[in-house]
Design a protein around this motif. Structure first.
Motif, short mmCIF file in Angstrom:
data_model
loop_
_atom_site.label_atom_id
_atom_site.label_comp_id
_atom_site.label_asym_id
_atom_site.label_seq_id
_atom_site.Cartn_x
_atom_site.Cartn_y
_atom_site.Cartn_z
N THR A 197 -0.51 -7.23 0.45
CA THR A 197 -1.89 -7.22 0.95
C THR A 197 -1.93 -7.31 2.47
N CYS A 214 -0.94 -4.10 3.91
CA CYS A 214 -2.02 -3.13 3.71
C CYS A 214 -3.10 -3.31 4.78
N ILE A 215 -3.54 -4.55 4.96
CA ILE A 215 -4.64 -4.80 5.89
C ILE A 215 -4.25 -4.41 7.32
N GLY A 224 -1.59 -2.67 8.32
CA GLY A 224 -1.16 -1.28 8.39
C GLY A 224 -2.35 -0.32 8.42
N TYR A 225 -3.33 -0.56 7.55
CA TYR A 225 -4.51 0.30 7.49
C TYR A 225 -5.21 0.34 8.84
N LEU A 226 -5.35 -0.88 9.43
CA LEU A 226 -6.01 -0.98 10.73
C LEU A 226 -5.25 -0.18 11.79
N ILE A 269 -2.99 2.29 11.37
CA ILE A 269 -2.97 3.73 11.13
C ILE A 269 -4.28 4.36 11.55
N LYS A 270 -5.39 3.71 11.16
CA LYS A 270 -6.71 4.28 11.46
C LYS A 270 -7.07 4.15 12.93
N TYR A 276 -12.57 0.35 14.87
CA TYR A 276 -11.16 0.12 14.56
C TYR A 276 -10.41 -0.32 15.81
N VAL A 322 -11.80 -4.49 7.32
CA VAL A 322 -10.87 -3.71 6.49
C VAL A 322 -11.38 -3.68 5.04
N LEU A 351 -11.65 -0.33 2.98
CA LEU A 351 -10.48 -0.13 2.12
C LEU A 351 -10.73 -0.61 0.69
#
Lengths: 294, 285
Positions: free
Chosen positions: A24, A27-28, A30-32, A34-35, A262, B119, B123
């Protein structure tokens, strides 16, 4: 037989938990990244304005994060400068002067203060502003000063607690040497006890800076707005990074705006991460000194 | 010289009294500003009524339900996860991996709440929406999942601290009897640190109820009483954050203080019950 299954299951379960948590977090973050990593550039912060003009306040920055970053810094500086003297002094009082039942009462109230949800502290700041507006001066509205004061109340118990604990954890022989040589209590505190517990106190201070920088609930009731530009005085509205992130997430008008959200989130994450790492480093150095370099 | 010393010591005392008075002032202000609510038992009516501004009813019962459901479901997710992770850190995992995990968990406590929320919106909410095909995805379930991630680090660190308090001879005894790691945690460490685990759980509940941003950003903020975990809801904290009433004398505005008072009393109750265990984190070192 049942126990055997349970014992096997426990190990597997703890592995799963560890993996879920790691998954998790990555994910959090990484998502931030990448975006948002692509949006981090000089335009994100200064918009169309020339950075030098903005830094010297010659021109307003309209669609950049500069006012929000500056607002956050102003807010943190102001609230920490309220909270540190009071928090450290109260912490010293708790560790060195307060005894018995009085100490128990004080520490009960500080525990309660530490547990109050930040939105309630924000509501308090808001009602103080309204109260002052009605009975004191009609020029007072929720503003930078009110936010800074409320945030100071929020971090006060942490400062008191870290100061108190780092003073109380000093070994007894350090505590007794200076008075034995004829030093007064205050000399002992300022020349021996505080320098010895400085790293504990410092890491508490830095962690409370982090809390001031990340808190959103308090400031959204006490004067932060979506567009205010660079704050002109402590009695004006201001912008702040965490509120900007919240605002963008609830009402972004176009993709460009969303992307800047972001970007702002990454900047805030980096600021808080850095503060945290510094506090951690200082604390780590402290244990190192105490354990290996007496 | 004597005088300066005196005044510095006086300043220490004043600082402590000032900090104490803030605790009292916060409560006092809310009671005074919400005072009209206490006349004629209106306060208790508010607690059980729905929120229907068109009919002049400003009950906060839906928000109480919202707060309770999000934080309790969040705890249901977070508690086993935290227990597993702290067991992993303290005993079950490989030593080095456990240390790395602990560092990461400590770092997690530094992540701003608003970032979890941000997020979460982009997400988690779409995933929940696609998965259950019910509403917008902004619901109790999404909020409590995120809340679980938010409160887990505090709980994990607290649990693994109390696991580390188990006296070493106990652990050596397990080794001497040929017990394995799983037996060590199940039959020695967990029973021994039961009080610590309960305390951590109560503290986490306080943290969950006091959180504003997750509920505000993820739960959708509907004022109706939710029927299922896929319904949107509003918490007491989000209710305070959302209302910008123009009329400070209105009953609608006064209900904010009712929410504030309930939250204050509740977190005070939690602090008191944790203290009665005498297990506040800083006192055990």
């Amino acid at each position: 037989m049942m126990n055997r299954v349970l014992e096997k299951g426990v190990t597997g379960f703890s592995w799963i938990c560890a993996m879920v948590l790691l998954g998790t977090v990555s994910c959090i973050v990484g998502y931030l990244l990448i975006k948002g990593l692509g949006t981090i550039n000089i335009t994100l912060i200064f918009g169309e304005t020339d950075p030098m003009d903005a830094l010297f306040f010659r021109k307003q920055v309209f669609d950049g994060l500069f006012p929000a970053i500056l607002g956050t810094f102003a807010l943190v500086a102001l609230s920490v400068s309220f909270a540190i003297p009071i928090g450290l002094a109260a912490g010293i009082y708790m560790a060195e002067y307060c005894r018995g039942i009085v100490k128990r009462v004080f520490s009960l109230f500080f525990d309660i203060l530490a547990g109050i949800p930040s939105i309630v502290v924000g509501l308090f700041g808001f009602s103080v502003a309204i109260f002052l507006h009605n009975y004191f001066s009609s020029r007072i509205y929720p503003c930078l000063l009110i936010s800074a004061l409320s945030l100071a109340f929020l971090v006060l118990p942490y400062l008191i607690r870290t100061t108190q604990v780092s003073l109380e954890n000093l070994p007894e022989d350090i505590r007794r040497t200076a008075p034995a040589l004829g030093a007064t209590k205050l000399q002992n505190i300022f020349h021996v006890l505080i320098p010895r517990s400085l790293s504990g106190i410092a890491s508490g201070v830095i962690l409370s800076i982090g809390r001031c920088a990340e808190d959103t609930a308090v400031i959204m009731l006490t004067g932060v707005v979506a567009t205010a530009g660079v704050p002109k005085s402590v009695f004006s509205n201001y912008e702040a990074l965490p509120f900007y992130i919240y605002y963008i997430s609830s009402q972004y008008s176009n993709k460009q705006k969303l992307l800047s959200g972001y970007g702002a989130a990454i900047i805030l994450l980096v600021i808080c991460g850095l503060l945290f790492a510094i506090a951690f480093f200082i604390k780590h150095r402290l244990t190192y000194h105490v354990l290996y370099k007496p | 010289m004597k005088l300066i010393d005196r005044s510095i010591e006086k300043f220490f005392w004043i600082a402590a009294v000032l900090s104490l008075s803030i605790t009292v002032l916060i409560f006092g202000f809310m009671v005074i500003l919400g005072f009209p609510l206490f006349k004629g038992g209106q306060f208790f009516e508010l607690l059980s009524q729905p929120w229907l501004p068109d009919y002049g009813t400003y009950g906060i019962y839906p928000m109480i339900v919202g707060t309770l459901s999000i934080s309790l479901i969040g705890l249901v997710f977070a508690f086993p996860l935290s227990l597993g992770c702290s067991a992993f850190i303290s005993v079950l995992g490989p030593k080095r991996f456990g240390r790395v995990l602990k560092k990461i968990v400590q770092m997690m406590t530094g992540i701003p709440t608003v970032i979890y929320g941000f997020v979460g919106i982009f997400l988690l909410v779409p995933i929940i929406r696609e998965l259950f095909e019910h509403g917008s995805g902004m619901c109790i379930l999404s909020a409590s999942i995120l809340l679980a991630i938010l409160i887990s680090p505090t709980m994990i660190l607290f649990f693994s601290d109390s696991f580390d308090q188990v006296p070493k001879p106990f652990l050596d005894a397990v080794d001497a009897l040929g017990g394995n790691k799983a037996q060590k945690i199940l039959y020695v460490i967990l029973p021994y640190s039961l009080r610590g685990v309960i305390t951590g759980l109560i503290l986490a509940l306080g943290r969950a109820m006091g959180d504003t941003m997750i509920a505000l950003m993820i739960a959708g903020n509907a004022v109706a009483i939710p029927d299922s975990v896929l319904d949107s809801t509003r918490t007491l904290t989000a209710h305070i954050a959302l209302i910008i009433a123009a009329d400070f004398e209105s009953l609608e505005f006064k209900t904010l203080f009712a929410c504030g008072i309930i939250l204050y009393l509740f977190t005070t109750f939690i602090t008191l019950s944790v203290r009665s265990f005498d297990l506040m984190p800083w006192r055990r070192k």
